[in-house]
Design an enzyme around this catalytic site. Structure first.
Site, short mmCIF file in Angstrom:
data_model
loop_
_atom_site.label_atom_id
_atom_site.label_comp_id
_atom_site.label_asym_id
_atom_site.label_seq_id
_atom_site.Cartn_x
_atom_site.Cartn_y
_atom_site.Cartn_z
N SER A 35 -38.36 46.69 -36.64
CA SER A 35 -38.67 46.57 -38.08
C SER A 35 -39.63 47.65 -38.56
O SER A 35 -40.72 47.78 -38.02
CB SER A 35 -39.33 45.22 -38.39
OG SER A 35 -38.59 44.18 -37.86
N HIS B 129 -33.78 47.29 -41.05
CA HIS B 129 -33.03 47.86 -39.92
C HIS B 129 -31.84 48.65 -40.47
O HIS B 129 -30.94 48.07 -41.07
CB HIS B 129 -32.51 46.74 -39.00
CG HIS B 129 -33.59 46.04 -38.23
ND1 HIS B 129 -33.76 46.21 -36.88
CD2 HIS B 129 -34.54 45.17 -38.62
CE1 HIS B 129 -34.80 45.48 -36.48
NE2 HIS B 129 -35.28 44.83 -37.52
N HIS C 1 -30.14 40.92 -33.51
CA HIS C 1 -30.92 39.81 -32.95
C HIS C 1 -30.02 38.61 -32.69
O HIS C 1 -29.02 38.41 -33.38
CB HIS C 1 -32.02 39.39 -33.93
CG HIS C 1 -32.95 40.49 -34.35
ND1 HIS C 1 -32.62 41.39 -35.34
CD2 HIS C 1 -34.17 40.84 -33.90
CE1 HIS C 1 -33.62 42.25 -35.49
NE2 HIS C 1 -34.57 41.95 -34.63
N TYR D 39 -30.81 35.66 -33.56
CA TYR D 39 -30.85 34.78 -34.74
C TYR D 39 -29.85 35.17 -35.80
O TYR D 39 -29.57 34.40 -36.72
CB TYR D 39 -32.27 34.69 -35.33
CG TYR D 39 -32.82 35.97 -35.91
CD1 TYR D 39 -32.32 36.52 -37.08
CD2 TYR D 39 -33.87 36.63 -35.29
CE1 TYR D 39 -32.83 37.69 -37.61
CE2 TYR D 39 -34.40 37.79 -35.82
CZ TYR D 39 -33.87 38.32 -36.97
OH TYR D 39 -34.38 39.48 -37.48
N GLU D 40 -29.28 36.38 -35.71
CA GLU D 40 -28.28 36.78 -36.69
C GLU D 40 -26.93 36.13 -36.40
O GLU D 40 -25.99 36.25 -37.19
CB GLU D 40 -28.12 38.30 -36.70
CG GLU D 40 -29.35 39.02 -37.25
CD GLU D 40 -29.25 40.53 -37.11
OE1 GLU D 40 -28.64 41.17 -37.98
OE2 GLU D 40 -29.78 41.07 -36.11
N ALA E 72 -41.81 44.16 -33.88
CA ALA E 72 -42.90 43.54 -34.62
C ALA E 72 -43.14 42.18 -33.98
O ALA E 72 -42.18 41.52 -33.56
CB ALA E 72 -42.48 43.35 -36.08
N MET F 170 -39.07 37.73 -31.66
CA MET F 170 -37.69 37.21 -31.68
C MET F 170 -36.69 38.21 -31.11
O MET F 170 -35.50 38.12 -31.43
CB MET F 170 -37.28 36.88 -33.12
CG MET F 170 -38.24 35.98 -33.87
SD MET F 170 -37.72 35.78 -35.58
CE MET F 170 -39.17 34.98 -36.28
N SER F 171 -37.17 39.17 -30.33
CA SER F 171 -36.24 40.21 -29.87
C SER F 171 -36.61 40.68 -28.47
O SER F 171 -37.30 39.98 -27.73
CB SER F 171 -36.28 41.39 -30.84
OG SER F 171 -37.53 42.05 -30.79
N ASN G 194 -48.71 40.49 -37.84
CA ASN G 194 -49.40 39.32 -38.40
C ASN G 194 -49.98 38.53 -37.24
O ASN G 194 -49.53 38.69 -36.11
CB ASN G 194 -48.38 38.44 -39.15
CG ASN G 194 -47.23 38.02 -38.25
OD1 ASN G 194 -46.31 38.81 -38.00
ND2 ASN G 194 -47.28 36.81 -37.73
N HIS H 86 -42.49 37.30 -44.43
CA HIS H 86 -41.77 38.47 -43.93
C HIS H 86 -42.28 39.76 -44.58
O HIS H 86 -42.36 40.80 -43.94
CB HIS H 86 -40.27 38.27 -44.18
CG HIS H 86 -39.41 39.38 -43.62
ND1 HIS H 86 -39.47 39.75 -42.28
CD2 HIS H 86 -38.50 40.20 -44.19
CE1 HIS H 86 -38.63 40.75 -42.08
NE2 HIS H 86 -38.02 41.04 -43.22
N1 HPA Z 1 -43.41 35.36 -34.71
C1 HPA Z 1 -42.22 35.79 -34.24
N2 HPA Z 1 -41.72 36.97 -34.53
C2 HPA Z 1 -42.44 37.79 -35.32
C3 HPA Z 1 -43.68 37.41 -35.83
C4 HPA Z 1 -44.19 36.12 -35.51
O1 HPA Z 1 -45.29 35.71 -35.92
N3 HPA Z 1 -44.14 38.45 -36.57
C5 HPA Z 1 -43.20 39.43 -36.50
N4 HPA Z 1 -42.17 39.03 -35.73
#
Ligand code: HPA
Length: 290
Positions: free
Chosen positions: A41, A72, A94, A96-97, A124, A222-223, A246, A258
């Protein structure tokens, strides 16, 4: 041995597809990269700075999955970082997609068939360790797979790698050390940590983050983990770097958006790029020596 066992059944097809995609890519450029990059990202812009560039949209590459996530771009960029040829994915797909984990790792299969021997995977992530601050970079030392599955489930194709492969050094120690050294030299706030991979797409609950902190996670994302598993299956060395976009759920008393993730990625992009520029020649020296 049955023919199915010999060719790995369905994965015999995976090998043929990876070979076809790799041949297609190599037919578009004279460069022969030994290093692959996955730009997560907000980081895709790094590949816009390469010299002697060839860009190939994922939809043109046979069997390649398309990325749908915001931030992306969805193209493979082959070019030079200084003197070093690299192949960079501007965006990944990903779990999740809705892709299968086999689709998620397909680009790693293709990288291997192109002759790539080392990958730098970026992402990220949410920061769990109290040592981290929003915007810092973290070199992955190890991971915890909480995606509930493994991309290698199913018949194994020995042409990729063994049925049971070692993961004790999933993230190559000399590359980790090189990245930490370069980061410090550049005056960047950089740490080393353990990445816990959730499926997403929702961010975690505070209780989930509390639970994974207890079992040793420093970051949540998540990746990356499926790609690392596939890369190590094929003997490709891995460097993983997260940007703490974050603090993870419940660490601060505030929700996660996001937009915040994208904004932080954008803010530290220059540091991330400087780090990659510093590390790539060092990894190139390693892969050239094998
Ligand atoms: N959790 C999971 N995936 C993420 C996060 C998070 O806090 N921030 C960016 N990708």
């Amino acid at each position: 041995m049955s023919p199915r066992a010999k060719t790995g059944g369905a994965s015999g097809e995976e090998f043929a597809r990876a070979e076809r995609a790799a041949k297609f890519i190599l037919s578009k450029t004279r460069l022969r990269p030994r290093i692959g990059l996955v730009l997560g990202s907000g980081l895709g812009a790094f590949a816009d700075e390469f010299a002697s560039t060839k860009r190939i949209p994922y939809q043109k590459i046979p069997h390649f999955p398309q990325s749908t996530a915001v931030g992306h771009a969805g193209q493979l960029v082959i070019g030079k970082v200084g003197a070093v040829p690299v192949a960079a994915m501007q965006g990944r797909v990903h779990f999740y997609e809705g892709y299968t984990l086999k689709q998620v790792i397909f680009p790693m299969r293709v990288f291997a068939r192109m002759g790539i021997r080392a990958v730098i995977l970026t992402n990220a992530a949410g920061g769990i360790s109290r040592d981290y601050k929003q915007g810092c970079l973290v070199v992955l030392r190890d991971h915890i797979n909480l995606q509930g599955s493994n991309p290698l489930i199913g018949p194994n194709d020995e042409r990729f790698g063994p049925r049971f492969h070692d993961m004790t050094q999933a993230y190559w120690k000399p590359y980790r050390e090189a990245a930490l050294e370069e980061g410090r030299r550049l005056g960047i706030e950089i740490h080393e940590g353990v990445y816990a991979a959730f499926t997403g797409p929702c961010y975690e609950t505070p209780a989930e983050i509390h639970a994974v902190r207890t079992i040793g996670a420093d970051l949540a994302g998540m990746s990356t983990v499926p790609e690392v598993i596939a890369a190590r299956h094929m003997g490709i060395k891995v460097l993983g770097i997260s940007c703490v976009t974050n603090m993870a759920a419940g660490i601060l008393d505030q929700p996660i958006h996001h937009e915040e993730v994208l904004e932080t990625g954008e803010r530290v992009k220059n540091q991330f790029v400087a780090l990659l520029r510093g590390v790539i020649p060092r990894i190139a020296a390693d892969v050239a020596s094998v």
